[in-house]
Write a protein that holds these residues in place. Structure first.
Motif, PDB file in Angstrom:
ATOM      1  N   ILE A   1      10.430   7.197 -12.280  1.00 53.48           N
ATOM      2  CA  ILE A   1      10.752   7.676 -13.628  1.00 53.48           C
ATOM      3  C   ILE A   1      11.558   6.624 -14.385  1.00 53.48           C
ATOM      4  N   GLU A   2      12.562   6.086 -13.744  1.00 50.59           N
ATOM      5  CA  GLU A   2      13.424   5.093 -14.400  1.00 50.59           C
ATOM      6  C   GLU A   2      12.612   3.874 -14.844  1.00 50.59           C
ATOM      7  N   HIS A   3      11.773   3.370 -13.951  1.00 49.08           N
ATOM      8  CA  HIS A   3      10.997   2.184 -14.301  1.00 49.08           C
ATOM      9  C   HIS A   3       9.930   2.513 -15.346  1.00 49.08           C
ATOM     10  N   SER A   4       9.306   3.662 -15.231  1.00 47.15           N
ATOM     11  CA  SER A   4       8.260   4.041 -16.183  1.00 47.15           C
ATOM     12  C   SER A   4       8.803   4.169 -17.596  1.00 47.15           C
ATOM     13  N   LEU A   5      10.017   4.649 -17.734  1.00 44.52           N
ATOM     14  CA  LEU A   5      10.638   4.746 -19.055  1.00 44.52           C
ATOM     15  C   LEU A   5      10.860   3.359 -19.656  1.00 44.52           C
ATOM     16  N   LYS A   6      11.193   2.388 -18.825  1.00 48.81           N
ATOM     17  CA  LYS A   6      11.350   1.010 -19.316  1.00 48.81           C
ATOM     18  C   LYS A   6      10.005   0.416 -19.704  1.00 48.81           C
ATOM     19  N   VAL A   7       8.990   0.719 -18.931  1.00 51.16           N
ATOM     20  CA  VAL A   7       7.638   0.264 -19.247  1.00 51.16           C
ATOM     21  C   VAL A   7       7.168   0.873 -20.570  1.00 51.16           C
ATOM     22  N   LYS A   8       7.486   2.138 -20.777  1.00 51.21           N
ATOM     23  CA  LYS A   8       7.159   2.800 -22.042  1.00 51.21           C
ATOM     24  C   LYS A   8       7.834   2.079 -23.205  1.00 51.21           C
ATOM     25  N   GLU A   9       9.099   1.743 -23.037  1.00 52.92           N
ATOM     26  CA  GLU A   9       9.838   1.026 -24.082  1.00 52.92           C
ATOM     27  C   GLU A   9       9.225  -0.346 -24.343  1.00 52.92           C
ATOM     28  N   ALA A  10       8.648  -0.954 -23.302  1.00 52.77           N
ATOM     29  CA  ALA A  10       8.021  -2.266 -23.446  1.00 52.77           C
ATOM     30  C   ALA A  10       6.671  -2.192 -24.148  1.00 52.77           C
ATOM     31  N   GLY A  11       6.184  -0.991 -24.395  1.00 55.26           N
ATOM     32  CA  GLY A  11       4.977  -0.840 -25.193  1.00 55.26           C
ATOM     33  C   GLY A  11       3.729  -0.400 -24.464  1.00 55.26           C
ATOM     34  N   ALA A  12       3.836  -0.037 -23.190  1.00 56.00           N
ATOM     35  CA  ALA A  12       2.656   0.387 -22.435  1.00 56.00           C
ATOM     36  C   ALA A  12       2.022   1.619 -23.062  1.00 56.00           C
ATOM     37  N   ASP A  13       0.700   1.690 -22.961  1.00 57.89           N
ATOM     38  CA  ASP A  13      -0.039   2.832 -23.494  1.00 57.89           C
ATOM     39  C   ASP A  13      -0.177   3.953 -22.473  1.00 57.89           C
ATOM     40  N   ALA A  14      -0.116   3.618 -21.191  1.00 58.69           N
ATOM     41  CA  ALA A  14      -0.282   4.612 -20.131  1.00 58.69           C
ATOM     42  C   ALA A  14       0.283   4.037 -18.842  1.00 58.69           C
ATOM     43  N   ILE A  15       0.512   4.910 -17.863  1.00 50.29           N
ATOM     44  CA  ILE A  15       0.974   4.466 -16.550  1.00 50.29           C
ATOM     45  C   ILE A  15       0.022   4.971 -15.473  1.00 50.29           C
ATOM     46  N   MET A  16      -0.017   4.238 -14.374  1.00 51.58           N
ATOM     47  CA  MET A  16      -0.797   4.667 -13.222  1.00 51.58           C
ATOM     48  C   MET A  16       0.144   4.928 -12.060  1.00 51.58           C
ATOM     49  N   LEU A  17      -0.089   6.052 -11.364  1.00 45.58           N
ATOM     50  CA  LEU A  17       0.813   6.479 -10.299  1.00 45.58           C
ATOM     51  C   LEU A  17       0.060   6.620  -8.989  1.00 45.58           C
ATOM     52  N   ILE A  18       0.424   5.808  -8.026  1.00 47.57           N
ATOM     53  CA  ILE A  18      -0.151   5.878  -6.689  1.00 47.57           C
ATOM     54  C   ILE A  18       0.485   7.037  -5.922  1.00 47.57           C
ATOM     55  N   THR A  19      -0.225   7.561  -4.922  1.00 50.97           N
ATOM     56  CA  THR A  19       0.382   8.587  -4.077  1.00 50.97           C
ATOM     57  C   THR A  19       1.517   7.976  -3.258  1.00 50.97           C
ATOM     58  N   PRO A  20       2.569   8.737  -2.990  1.00 45.37           N
ATOM     59  CA  PRO A  20       3.659   8.213  -2.167  1.00 45.37           C
ATOM     60  C   PRO A  20       3.152   7.744  -0.803  1.00 45.37           C
ATOM     61  N   TYR A  21       3.755   6.682  -0.317  1.00 40.22           N
ATOM     62  CA  TYR A  21       3.356   6.062   0.954  1.00 40.22           C
ATOM     63  C   TYR A  21       4.585   6.001   1.858  1.00 40.22           C
ATOM     64  N   TYR A  22       4.368   5.832   3.112  1.00 39.98           N
ATOM     65  CA  TYR A  22       5.393   5.802   4.159  1.00 39.98           C
ATOM     66  C   TYR A  22       6.089   7.156   4.262  1.00 39.98           C
ATOM     67  N   ASN A  23       6.911   7.532   3.280  1.00 40.42           N
ATOM     68  CA  ASN A  23       7.466   8.880   3.276  1.00 40.42           C
ATOM     69  C   ASN A  23       6.493   9.786   2.516  1.00 40.42           C
ATOM     70  N   LYS A  24       5.243   9.806   3.009  1.00 40.77           N
ATOM     71  CA  LYS A  24       4.211  10.581   2.325  1.00 40.77           C
ATOM     72  C   LYS A  24       4.559  12.067   2.391  1.00 40.77           C
ATOM     73  N   THR A  25       4.028  12.806   1.438  1.00 42.13           N
ATOM     74  CA  THR A  25       4.367  14.210   1.312  1.00 42.13           C
ATOM     75  C   THR A  25       3.121  15.063   1.566  1.00 42.13           C
ATOM     76  N   ASN A  26       3.187  16.339   1.207  1.00 38.73           N
ATOM     77  CA  ASN A  26       2.015  17.212   1.284  1.00 38.73           C
ATOM     78  C   ASN A  26       1.489  17.442  -0.136  1.00 38.73           C
ATOM     79  N   GLN A  27       0.472  18.293  -0.284  1.00 44.41           N
ATOM     80  CA  GLN A  27      -0.125  18.496  -1.606  1.00 44.41           C
ATOM     81  C   GLN A  27       0.863  19.137  -2.582  1.00 44.41           C
ATOM     82  N   ARG A  28       1.694  20.046  -2.110  1.00 43.94           N
ATOM     83  CA  ARG A  28       2.720  20.623  -2.991  1.00 43.94           C
ATOM     84  C   ARG A  28       3.692  19.555  -3.458  1.00 43.94           C
ATOM     85  N   GLY A  29       4.010  18.642  -2.537  1.00 48.62           N
ATOM     86  CA  GLY A  29       4.900  17.546  -2.902  1.00 48.62           C
ATOM     87  C   GLY A  29       4.269  16.612  -3.916  1.00 48.62           C
ATOM     88  N   LEU A  30       2.958  16.356  -3.768  1.00 47.25           N
ATOM     89  CA  LEU A  30       2.262  15.526  -4.756  1.00 47.25           C
ATOM     90  C   LEU A  30       2.337  16.159  -6.146  1.00 47.25           C
TER      91      LEU A  30
END
Length: 292
Positions: A87-116
């Motif tokens: 969230i913190e980094h995405s807000l900075k990217v938004k301020e830098a002018g990005a039109d959209a963000i892409m979000l990968i699924t969590p890795y290593y400390n992967k979660t379940n579908q509810r967590g996703l």
């Protein structure tokens, strides 16, 4: 919401003596847009985003936005396995002018579908930018189940999925959910024709770093002449296969070096290709361009 149709490029990040080569990056962005790219994806796997620091990432976003000047959307990879940090980094990217963000699924400390659902929803609601979900189980050992995609797609900010499963059954299951205005993009260059056959909206491509116009032409041709699109794909297929000689992005980095958009450098833990492997790629490129 469809951010683009056709080919977007997961752009490489050039280095020079260990530092990001911003001038070369700008030239590459211009080349890609001039040659038909419908969107530029910055700081992803192909862009070695995991080894860039925050200052570098934001500078690359700012430059891509500047060069594009509104011609194509700039999508930025900001996902991680830390929701608050994303969230913190995405807000900075938004301020830098990005039109959209892409979000990968969590890795290593992967979660379940509810967590996703909780993870992606928290980010989307906090950042308020269009979100492309990224399903790449080969790298994360985690998949976004079709029903989870359906639930997430009800969020007004979550507008697309990059599907790098290579599994057409998965794509069909998502399509069957009947999600209107939700775009589906392939994450695999080698399966774009069956992806388009099943109603996919485009591809976020690696090979397009080197052959942007040619790869976009396949998408544009498919709508009116699927057989010709298949012929165009069959022509480029040996180059795509050659880029599978080692782990992405090492092979494409070697190829764009040949084209003047990098100098062969990658950051550890990646290492430059063996000379023999680079030769295979360069020969495949020359054969594709009719220079062999």
């Amino acid at each position: 919401m469809t951010l683009f149709r056709g080919t977007a490029v997961a752009i490489t990040t050039p280095f020079k003596e260990g530092a990001v080569d911003y001038e070369t990056f700008e030239r590459h962005v211009e080349f890609l847009i001039d040659n038909g790219m419908q969107s530029i994806f910055v700081n992803g796997t192909t862009g070695e985003g995991s080894t860039l620091n925050e200052e570098e990432k934001l500078k690359l976003v700012e430059l891509a936005v500047k060069v594009s000047d509104g011609r194509v959307p700039i999508i930025v990879g900001t996902g991680s396995n830390n929701t608050a940090a994303t969230i913190e980094h995405s807000l900075k990217v938004k301020e830098a002018g990005a039109d959209a963000i892409m979000l990968i699924t969590p890795y290593y400390n992967k979660t379940n579908q509810r967590g996703l659902i909780a993870h992606f929803t928290a980010i989307a609601d906090a950042v308020e930018l269009p979100v492309v979900l990224y399903n790449v189980p080969a790298r994360t050992n985690m998949t976004i189940e079709p029903e989870t995609v359906k639930i997430l797609g009800e969020n007004k900010y979550i507008v697309a999925l990059k599907d790098a499963t290579g599994d057409m059954n998965y794509l069909e299951q998502v399509k069957e959910l009947g999600m209107e205005d939700f775009a589906l993009y392939s994450g695999n260059d080698d399966s774009i024709i069956p992806f388009y056959e099943r109603g996919g909206d485009g591809v976020i491509s690696v090979v397009a770093n080197a052959v942007p116009a040619e790869f976009q032409a396949i998408y544009e041709t498919y709508a009116s002449d699927p057989a010709e699109a298949q012929r165009l794909f069959d022509k480029v297929s040996p180059l795509i296969d050659a880029l599978g000689i080692d782990v992405n992005p090492m092979p494409i980095k070697a190829l764009v070096t040949e084209l003047g958009y990098a100098n062969g450098e990658v950051r550890l833990p990646l290492v430059p290709l063996e000379a023999a492997d680079s030769k295979v790629i360069h020969e495949a490129y020359k054969a594709y361009k009719g220079e062999a």
